[in-house]
Design an enzyme around this catalytic site. Structure first.
Site, short mmCIF file in Angstrom:
data_model
loop_
_atom_site.label_atom_id
_atom_site.label_comp_id
_atom_site.label_asym_id
_atom_site.label_seq_id
_atom_site.Cartn_x
_atom_site.Cartn_y
_atom_site.Cartn_z
N LYS A 1 -19.47 28.96 -28.19
CA LYS A 1 -19.86 28.22 -27.09
C LYS A 1 -18.87 28.66 -25.87
O LYS A 1 -17.58 28.91 -26.26
CB LYS A 1 -19.45 26.69 -27.23
CG LYS A 1 -20.61 25.99 -27.93
CD LYS A 1 -21.78 26.07 -27.55
CE LYS A 1 -21.94 25.16 -26.39
NZ LYS A 1 -22.09 23.59 -26.69
N ASN B 1 -1.69 -2.73 13.26
CA ASN B 1 -3.28 -2.73 13.25
C ASN B 1 -3.89 -1.48 13.97
O ASN B 1 -4.45 -0.68 13.56
CB ASN B 1 -3.79 -3.99 13.82
CG ASN B 1 -3.53 -5.36 12.94
OD1 ASN B 1 -3.08 -5.25 11.84
ND2 ASN B 1 -4.12 -6.44 13.36
N GLU C 1 -20.42 21.59 -14.08
CA GLU C 1 -20.52 20.44 -14.52
C GLU C 1 -19.67 19.25 -14.09
O GLU C 1 -20.19 18.18 -13.56
CB GLU C 1 -20.35 20.37 -16.11
CG GLU C 1 -21.43 21.20 -17.05
CD GLU C 1 -21.21 21.28 -18.37
OE1 GLU C 1 -21.61 20.32 -18.98
OE2 GLU C 1 -20.33 22.17 -18.71
N GLN D 1 -7.04 -2.37 4.33
CA GLN D 1 -6.00 -1.39 3.63
C GLN D 1 -6.71 -0.81 2.51
O GLN D 1 -6.28 0.44 2.00
CB GLN D 1 -5.15 -2.32 3.04
CG GLN D 1 -3.82 -1.51 2.51
CD GLN D 1 -2.79 -2.64 2.22
OE1 GLN D 1 -2.01 -2.79 3.37
NE2 GLN D 1 -2.48 -2.93 1.22
N SER E 1 0.72 -1.22 0.16
CA SER E 1 0.11 0.25 -0.12
C SER E 1 0.85 1.07 0.09
O SER E 1 0.41 2.24 0.10
CB SER E 1 -1.09 -0.05 1.26
OG SER E 1 -0.18 -0.13 2.37
N SER F 1 -15.55 25.69 -26.87
CA SER F 1 -15.72 24.30 -27.91
C SER F 1 -14.47 24.61 -28.82
O SER F 1 -14.28 25.35 -29.39
CB SER F 1 -16.94 24.39 -28.31
OG SER F 1 -17.20 23.27 -29.56
N ASN G 1 -18.64 27.14 -22.09
CA ASN G 1 -19.44 25.79 -21.38
C ASN G 1 -19.08 26.09 -19.68
O ASN G 1 -17.90 26.16 -19.39
CB ASN G 1 -18.97 24.51 -21.92
CG ASN G 1 -19.23 24.34 -23.41
OD1 ASN G 1 -20.19 24.83 -23.64
ND2 ASN G 1 -18.52 23.97 -23.99
N TYR H 1 -9.07 -7.10 13.18
CA TYR H 1 -8.50 -6.34 11.95
C TYR H 1 -8.50 -7.41 10.75
O TYR H 1 -8.07 -8.69 10.87
CB TYR H 1 -7.11 -5.89 12.26
CG TYR H 1 -6.43 -5.36 10.80
CD1 TYR H 1 -6.50 -4.06 10.45
CD2 TYR H 1 -5.63 -6.23 10.03
CE1 TYR H 1 -6.19 -3.80 9.28
CE2 TYR H 1 -5.11 -5.79 8.88
CZ TYR H 1 -5.18 -4.51 8.48
OH TYR H 1 -4.72 -4.22 7.21
N THR I 1 -41.36 25.02 -8.80
CA THR I 1 -41.80 23.43 -8.61
C THR I 1 -41.91 22.48 -9.76
O THR I 1 -42.53 23.18 -10.61
CB THR I 1 -42.82 23.28 -7.38
OG1 THR I 1 -44.14 23.53 -8.07
CG2 THR I 1 -42.75 24.22 -6.23
N HIS I 2 -41.37 21.48 -9.89
CA HIS I 2 -41.53 20.53 -10.84
C HIS I 2 -40.73 21.42 -11.88
O HIS I 2 -41.22 21.10 -13.16
CB HIS I 2 -42.84 20.26 -11.48
CG HIS I 2 -43.66 19.90 -10.08
ND1 HIS I 2 -44.10 18.55 -9.84
CD2 HIS I 2 -44.70 20.61 -9.31
CE1 HIS I 2 -44.61 18.57 -8.62
NE2 HIS I 2 -45.04 19.54 -8.33
N1 ARG Z 1 -1.17 -1.43 5.53
C1 ARG Z 1 -2.07 -1.96 6.64
C2 ARG Z 1 -3.33 -1.26 6.29
O1 ARG Z 1 -3.66 -0.27 5.89
C3 ARG Z 1 -1.46 -1.73 8.04
C4 ARG Z 1 -2.05 -2.79 8.78
C5 ARG Z 1 -1.39 -4.16 8.47
N2 ARG Z 1 -1.52 -5.09 9.47
C6 ARG Z 1 -1.40 -6.32 9.15
N3 ARG Z 1 -1.84 -7.41 10.15
N4 ARG Z 1 -1.11 -6.80 8.08
O2 ARG Z 1 -4.40 -1.87 6.80
#
Ligand code: ARG
Length: 470
Positions: free
Chosen positions: A297, A118, A304, A336, A31, A291, A299, A331, A163-164
């Protein structure tokens, strides 16, 4: 140089593993590419944890000093863009800890005492989100101020209320904008509520069951500013809940999605108002694009896109709430997956707020076009009915009389206010010359001088209330 188990990621957590991870699995499970964004919170939380380990005598004063020195160096490296993020080290937590240990040796390895990734990640995300909500709340104040000032300048400008999407009754443009101030003020309330619940400390829950070290969790909470309005430490009271639930992220995203929905409604109106068929407003060129094929145009891209980005934030809410569903305590790595939707929700909402603070202040109002439109749709028909009620007619009968008058006026191709008195009197003899006051747009507005109504006097009172509040 002392050995660091984190240097060889395949054996990072234990000698138990006998084969390295495949490249694909490494990429799939890592991650760090996105959670490195949590680095500041991670270091802040580590410093608070280490300081507490020191005062509790769990690590020595010398080790604490090394950890503090090392984390300061890591911070410098990251800030200077010199820090080398390693995919093998999976996430922000292991990257920072590995570098710390490289820098200060065994003391770095003692930082993780009484802690697990965790409770570490839950703490980091909460700290990060708490501060981001602070930024969003400040932006919401700016946005409301901008809307209030445009409303103040346009309290007497009249446009058709719908309204509507059919012309209903004339309203003050200021009143119309203040409707959004109400919505955004509730968004701010919701976010402040979520911020309060987010600002609670998971550290000390360790992996899931708590820890056998004599931690002082309240001390850590206070160091991190995780305190309630009375200054009492806010600590998650159940270790299983602390590491596993992400309800704070879900409710934040729900509040953000709702705020985006409010932006989306405002955007839809801005787009309509700027169209040639309405012509109620113009937006400065800097918020628009042209455009490539049609030279005429201009826009309204910003509103949007805000309308479009609402879908993306609503999607993040679905992602997060579905992520939680079906997870057994405590956990699970599923969690993640909370980060990318959460980060993008914050970014999208913050940018939308920033851009609308400017855009709202830049709205060019076209009062004549608004007024013309209000005159086209028999917007004061209800006023004529109310007029007859005041002359003694039951409302249902008055409604019927006015329907006939409107039908006649449509046939003549004119507004009610353009019918001669004799014509109006042919529908009810009680109608007198003073009827033209109520058939006028301004008369219609002024008549609604009730709390929350569209009379300019009420709009000015609301402007004053908002100015005092903001
Ligand atoms: N990168 C993990 C997360 O975002 C951190 C916790 C990982 N814990 C584990 N027991 N593998 O949740």
């Amino acid at each position: 140089m002392p050995t660091n188990p984190l240097d060889k990621k395949s054996q990072a957590w234990s000698a138990l593993f006998s084969e390295p991870m495949s490249e694909l699995v490494k990429r799939y499970t890592a991650s760090v590419s996105f959670d490195q964004r949590l680095w500041k919170a991670d270091i802040t939380a580590s410093l608070a944890h280490a300081e507490m380990l020191g005062t509790q005598g769990i690590v020595s004063a010398a080790d604490l000093a090394s950890i503090q020195r090392g984390l300061a160096l890591v911070r410098e490296e990251i800030e200077a863009g010199r820090f080398e993020w390693k995919l093998e080290l999976e996430d922000v937590h292991l990257n920072i800890e590995a570098r710390l240990t490289q820098l200060v040796g065994d003391a770095g390895k003692r930082l993780h005492t009484g802690r697990s990734r965790n409770d570490q990640v839950a703490t980091d995300v909460r700290l990060w989100l708490r501060d981001e909500i602070g930024t969003l709340l400040a932006l919401l104040v700016q946005l409301q101020r901008a809307l209030v000032e445009v409303a103040a300048a346009n309290a007497e400008v009249i446009l058709p209320g719908f309204t509507h999407l059919q012309v209903a009754q004339p309203v003050s443009f200021g009143h119309h904008l203040l409707a959004y101030v109400e919505m955004f003020s509730r968004d701010a309330e919701r976010l402040a509520e979520v911020q309060r619940r987010t600002n609670c400390l998971p550290l000390g829950a360790a992996a899931l069951a708590g820890t056998s070290y004599p931690l002082d969790r309240e001390r850590v909470a206070r160091t991190l500013g995780m305190v309630d309005a009375e200054g009492r430490a806010c600590v998650c009271q159940n270790s299983l809940d602390a590491v596993s639930d992400r309800d704070f992220a879900i409710e934040f995203t729900a509040a953000a999605a709702l705020c985006m929905v409010h932006f989306s409604r405002l955007s839809e109106e801005l787009v309509l108002w700027m169209s040639q068929s309405f012509g109620f407003i113009d937006l400065p060129d800097r918020f628009c694009t042209g455009s490539s094929i049609m030279p005429q145009k201009k826009n309204p891209d910003v509103p949007e896109l805000a309308r479009g980005k609402t879908g993306r934030v609503v999607g993040h809410l679905m992602a997060l709430i579905t992520l939680m569903k079906g997870q057994p305590l405590a956990y699970n790595k599923d969690n993640q997956e909370d980060k990318e939707p959460l980060f993008d929700t914050v970014d999208t909402l913050a940018d939308t707020l920033r851009i609308f603070v400017e855009l709202v202040a830049g709205i060019v109002v076209k009062p004549e076009a608004m007024q013309r439109a209000a005159l086209r749709g028999y917007a004061t028909a209800t006023d004529l009915a109310d007029y007859l009620v005041k002359k003694g007619l039951p409302f249902r009968d008055a409604h019927e009389v006015v329907a006939h008058a409107v039908k006649f006026a449509i046939g003549q191709g004119v507004d009610l206010s353009a019918l001669p008195l004799e014509a109006l009197q042919s529908f009810d003899a009680r109608i007198e010359a003073d009827v033209y006051d109520v058939l006028a747009l301004r008369g219609s507005l002024d008549a609604r001088n009730v709390l929350g109504g569209t009379a300019p006097a009420q709009v000015r009172a609301q402007v004053a209330r908002h100015r005092a509040r903001l």
